[in-house]
Design a protein around this motif. Structure first.
Motif, mmCIF file in Angstrom:
data_model
loop_
_atom_site.group_PDB
_atom_site.id
_atom_site.type_symbol
_atom_site.label_atom_id
_atom_site.label_comp_id
_atom_site.label_asym_id
_atom_site.label_seq_id
_atom_site.Cartn_x
_atom_site.Cartn_y
_atom_site.Cartn_z
ATOM 1 N N VAL A 54 0.840 -1.199 0.000
ATOM 2 C CA VAL A 54 0.000 0.000 0.000
ATOM 3 C C VAL A 54 0.877 1.252 0.000
ATOM 4 C CG1 VAL A 54 -1.786 1.237 1.262
ATOM 5 C CG2 VAL A 54 -1.843 -1.263 1.164
ATOM 6 N N TRP A 55 1.906 1.236 0.823
ATOM 7 C CA TRP A 55 2.767 2.411 0.919
ATOM 8 C C TRP A 55 3.479 2.687 -0.408
ATOM 9 C CZ3 TRP A 55 3.382 6.821 2.851
ATOM 10 C CH2 TRP A 55 4.607 7.483 2.831
ATOM 11 N N GLU A 56 3.887 1.636 -1.104
ATOM 12 C CA GLU A 56 4.561 1.827 -2.381
ATOM 13 C C GLU A 56 3.663 2.598 -3.355
ATOM 14 O OE1 GLU A 56 7.328 2.049 -5.147
ATOM 15 O OE2 GLU A 56 7.618 1.339 -3.090
ATOM 16 N N LEU A 57 2.366 2.311 -3.317
ATOM 17 C CA LEU A 57 1.430 3.040 -4.181
ATOM 18 C C LEU A 57 1.216 4.468 -3.691
ATOM 19 C CD1 LEU A 57 -1.200 0.189 -4.672
ATOM 20 C CD2 LEU A 57 0.196 1.196 -6.478
ATOM 21 N N VAL A 58 1.029 4.606 -2.388
ATOM 22 C CA VAL A 58 0.705 5.924 -1.833
ATOM 23 C C VAL A 58 1.863 6.902 -2.033
ATOM 24 C CG1 VAL A 58 0.344 7.138 0.355
ATOM 25 C CG2 VAL A 58 -0.998 5.093 -0.176
ATOM 26 N N ARG A 59 3.097 6.402 -1.865
ATOM 27 C CA ARG A 59 4.247 7.289 -1.885
ATOM 28 C C ARG A 59 4.689 7.668 -3.299
ATOM 29 N NH1 ARG A 59 9.102 6.226 -3.099
ATOM 30 N NH2 ARG A 59 10.163 7.293 -1.388
ATOM 31 N N SER A 60 4.053 7.091 -4.322
ATOM 32 C CA SER A 60 4.458 7.383 -5.703
ATOM 33 C C SER A 60 4.008 8.780 -6.092
ATOM 34 C CB SER A 60 3.856 6.351 -6.662
ATOM 35 O OG SER A 60 4.259 5.059 -6.328
ATOM 36 N N PHE A 61 4.714 9.777 -5.605
ATOM 37 C CA PHE A 61 4.350 11.167 -5.883
ATOM 38 C C PHE A 61 4.396 11.453 -7.384
ATOM 39 C CE2 PHE A 61 3.647 15.486 -4.800
ATOM 40 C CZ PHE A 61 4.460 16.272 -5.591
ATOM 41 N N ASP A 62 5.266 10.725 -8.098
ATOM 42 C CA ASP A 62 5.400 10.961 -9.536
ATOM 43 C C ASP A 62 4.414 10.140 -10.361
ATOM 44 O OD1 ASP A 62 6.668 8.677 -8.666
ATOM 45 O OD2 ASP A 62 8.164 8.699 -10.265
ATOM 46 N N GLN A 63 3.699 9.198 -9.726
ATOM 47 C CA GLN A 63 2.758 8.363 -10.470
ATOM 48 C C GLN A 63 1.450 8.175 -9.716
ATOM 49 O OE1 GLN A 63 5.940 5.208 -11.403
ATOM 50 N NE2 GLN A 63 4.315 4.818 -12.862
ATOM 51 N N PRO A 64 0.729 9.245 -9.418
ATOM 52 C CA PRO A 64 -0.537 9.082 -8.676
ATOM 53 C C PRO A 64 -1.573 8.293 -9.472
ATOM 54 C CG PRO A 64 -0.301 11.326 -9.491
ATOM 55 C CD PRO A 64 1.012 10.655 -9.727
ATOM 56 N N GLN A 65 -1.413 8.242 -10.804
ATOM 57 C CA GLN A 65 -2.400 7.519 -11.611
ATOM 58 C C GLN A 65 -2.355 6.016 -11.380
ATOM 59 O OE1 GLN A 65 0.316 9.057 -12.672
ATOM 60 N NE2 GLN A 65 1.242 8.090 -14.468
ATOM 61 N N ARG A 66 -1.339 5.535 -10.664
ATOM 62 C CA ARG A 66 -1.292 4.101 -10.378
ATOM 63 C C ARG A 66 -2.495 3.669 -9.560
ATOM 64 N NH1 ARG A 66 4.196 2.362 -7.785
ATOM 65 N NH2 ARG A 66 3.342 0.285 -8.203
ATOM 66 N N TYR A 67 -3.027 4.601 -8.736
ATOM 67 C CA TYR A 67 -4.215 4.192 -7.992
ATOM 68 C C TYR A 67 -5.315 5.238 -7.991
ATOM 69 C CZ TYR A 67 -3.321 7.049 -3.791
ATOM 70 O OH TYR A 67 -3.162 8.085 -2.909
ATOM 71 N N LYS A 68 -5.036 6.451 -8.427
ATOM 72 C CA LYS A 68 -6.082 7.481 -8.406
ATOM 73 C C LYS A 68 -6.851 7.452 -9.726
ATOM 74 C CE LYS A 68 -3.972 10.625 -5.114
ATOM 75 N NZ LYS A 68 -3.722 12.046 -4.775
ATOM 76 N N PRO A 69 -8.143 7.132 -9.677
ATOM 77 C CA PRO A 69 -8.895 6.900 -10.920
ATOM 78 C C PRO A 69 -9.145 8.150 -11.743
ATOM 79 C CG PRO A 69 -10.360 6.758 -9.036
ATOM 80 C CD PRO A 69 -8.977 6.881 -8.479
ATOM 81 N N VAL A 76 6.482 15.387 -13.040
ATOM 82 C CA VAL A 76 7.184 16.035 -11.936
ATOM 83 C C VAL A 76 8.205 16.997 -12.525
ATOM 84 C CG1 VAL A 76 8.706 15.693 -9.966
ATOM 85 C CG2 VAL A 76 6.835 14.095 -10.399
ATOM 86 N N ARG A 77 8.220 18.225 -12.013
ATOM 87 C CA ARG A 77 9.191 19.208 -12.486
ATOM 88 C C ARG A 77 10.545 18.910 -11.869
ATOM 89 N NH1 ARG A 77 5.833 24.874 -11.739
ATOM 90 N NH2 ARG A 77 3.825 24.180 -12.586
ATOM 91 N N GLY A 78 11.593 19.108 -12.663
ATOM 92 C CA GLY A 78 12.937 18.909 -12.145
ATOM 93 C C GLY A 78 13.312 17.435 -12.117
ATOM 94 N N ASP A 79 14.557 17.172 -11.738
ATOM 95 C CA ASP A 79 15.074 15.804 -11.788
ATOM 96 C C ASP A 79 14.972 15.097 -10.449
ATOM 97 O OD1 ASP A 79 17.666 17.025 -13.947
ATOM 98 O OD2 ASP A 79 15.767 16.043 -14.458
ATOM 99 N N GLN A 80 15.110 15.837 -9.373
ATOM 100 C CA GLN A 80 15.162 15.222 -8.050
ATOM 101 C C GLN A 80 13.767 15.180 -7.428
ATOM 102 O OE1 GLN A 80 18.192 14.287 -7.636
ATOM 103 N NE2 GLN A 80 18.027 13.235 -5.665
#
Lengths: 197, 282
Positions: A54-69, A76-80
């Motif tokens: 669950v945390w792996e999905l929640v923490r994906s700040f760069d890929q919210p579409q993995r679980y947000k319908p 994400v802006r920038g490299d870091q």
């Protein structure tokens, strides 16, 4: 199921805190100080999947579409990817917004805390700030996850606090329902789930 | 997006769908003058149709339209009473009118449901019309509308059940029960069944059918909008809420009150099509 906990507006539904200590987590980790013109609320979801999935999905700040319908894609802006990073979220059609610019406020992989603030976009959610925490728990004797999401946001002109809370809660409920479905599916597919969390 | 269809008659052109950003399509109709006067039920009704669509403000095309000339025959008893047909000297029991189908399916959250509806709805309608011819007894005018109501309701319900995975569907010859798309994908469905004597319109969602006869546009469908008084009452009776958030929306999310698919926002799979038989040339 999704339950409501607390909130500045009176709500008919209250989830009785169980052995998982929801109220303690809310008290310690979900502090918001809503102003007069703001509303706030907290939702919980019990997911039959181990906390690391669950945390792996929640923490994906760069890929919210993995679980947000409602998310179509995200850049994400920038490299870091770090606290302070900005992401531009594009929303799917048919919804009352098309874009949202969001800032990563908090990311704690040890305590499993994600904090996000909306800083731009056409969604009418001014000063929106949310905290999501995930906590290991046991469901039917198997490793499960308690997810708590809380938010605070300005009440837009023309809407009431009740309406604003109702709308935001509806979106979060969709997100948490999808998070449960995706992570429970991953739990079924993964070989043996570790229980070291 | 929009689709337009014109049926050439002695008297008028009919059937058009409104086009967002393009205005109404108005194709010229050539009147085919037959020598003698014939009953409207015996006239041929050859469709001349065209289709135009645009993404509008979306970044991807999620809409679909269907045009199926002569897709099925309609028993004349669905269109006129036995007494009227007898008076005209027509065989009420065997006469069937060629019918043409036109539909618009405006997808939201993705194109999968709209594309599925485009192909599937005409198949379901054809099946229902075929079955219906067997149980038409003494049919009054009120019964005719009821038959159309039931026919379209069964088709739309089946379509919605297949989209959600509650009913199986054939995919490559194999029974499939997985949903057509995720819960956040849905579509409107507005269809017009056109024959020489009638245009019958059924609607689910907020797409629209407009008839252009001469220069006057005439709405043949009513949008399912959340702020419609009866729709709002239905939504709230089911425990939902209509919130004005960039327009009136179910839960502040969905801008139409009925949809094929898209269960995640409405919280309920309840829907019902509206049926508006429009009589022309009677």
């Amino acid at each position: 199921m999704v339950g409501l906990v607390g909130g500045s507006t009176a709500r008919a539904e209250h989830v009785v805190a169980n052995a998982g200590g929801e109220t303690e987590y809310v008290r310690r980790l979900h502090r918001h100080a809503p102003a007069e013109h703001q509303c706030t609320s907290t939702l919980v979801k019990h997911i039959k999947a181990p906390v690391h999935l669950v945390w792996e999905l929640v923490r994906s700040f760069d890929q919210p579409q993995r679980y947000k319908p409602f998310v179509r894609n995200c850049v994400v802006r920038g490299d870091q990817l770090e606290v302070g990073s900005l992401r531009d979220v594009n929303v799917k059609t048919g919804l009352p917004a098309t874009t949202s610019t969001e800032r990563l406020e908090q990311l704690d992989d040890d305590l499993h805390i994600l904090g996000v603030k909306f800083v731009g976009g056409d969604h009418r959610l001014q000063n929106y700030s949310s905290i999501i925490t995930v906590h290991p728990e046991s469901i039917d004797g198997r490793p499960g996850t308690l997810v708590i999401e809380s938010f605070v946001v300005d009440v837009p002109d023309g809407n009431t606090k009740d309406e604003t809370c109702y709308f935001v809660e509806a979106v979060i409920k969709c997100n948490l329902k999808s998070l449960a479905e995706v992570s429970e599916q991953l739990a079924v597919e993964s070989p043996t789930s570790p229980i070291d969390q | 997006m929009a689709a337009a269809a014109i049926c050439v008659e002695d008297e008028a052109a009919c059937a058009a769908a409104e086009c967002a950003g393009i205005g109404n399509l108005d194709l010229a109709a050539a009147g085919a003058g037959a020598g003698g006067k014939r009953s409207v039920y015996l006239m041929d009704c050859a469709p001349v149709w065209g289709c135009a669509s645009t993404r509008g403000r979306s970044t991807e095309m999620e809409d679909a339209c269907a045009a199926a000339p002569r897709f099925a025959d309609v028993p004349v008893r669905l269109l006129a009473s036995r007494r009227d047909l007898d008076r005209l000297g027509l065989d009420a029991d065997t006469l069937r009118l060629p019918a043409h189908l036109f539909g618009v399916f405006d997808g939201h959250g993705g194109a999968e449901v709209a594309s599925y509806c485009r192909e599937r709805l005409q198949v379901l309608l054809r099946q229902e019309l075929r079955l219906l011819s067997k149980d038409l007894g003494e049919t009054s005018e009120a019964d005719m509308k009821e038959h159309w109501d039931e026919l379209f309701t069964r088709c739309f319900q089946r379509l919605d059940d297949e989209v959600s995975g509650q009913a199986s569907r054939l995919v490559g010859g194999v029974q499939e029960t997985r949903p057509v798309a995720a819960e956040n994908v849905g579509s409107t469905a507005v269809v017009a069944v056109v024959c020489s004597s009638h245009v019958v319109v059924a609607n689910c969602g907020d797409s629209r059918v407009v008839l252009c006869r001469g220069k006057e546009p005439l709405e043949l469908s009513i949008d399912h909008k959340p702020d419609r008084k009866d729709e709002r009452a239905r939504i709230e009776a089911l425990g939902g809420k209509v919130i004005q958030w960039n327009g009136y929306r179910v839960s502040g999310i969905l801008a139409m009150s009925r949809s094929i698919g898209m269960y995640i926002a409405s919280g309920t799979k309840s829907w019902q099509n509206d049926l508006f038989p429009f009589l022309s040339g009677m």
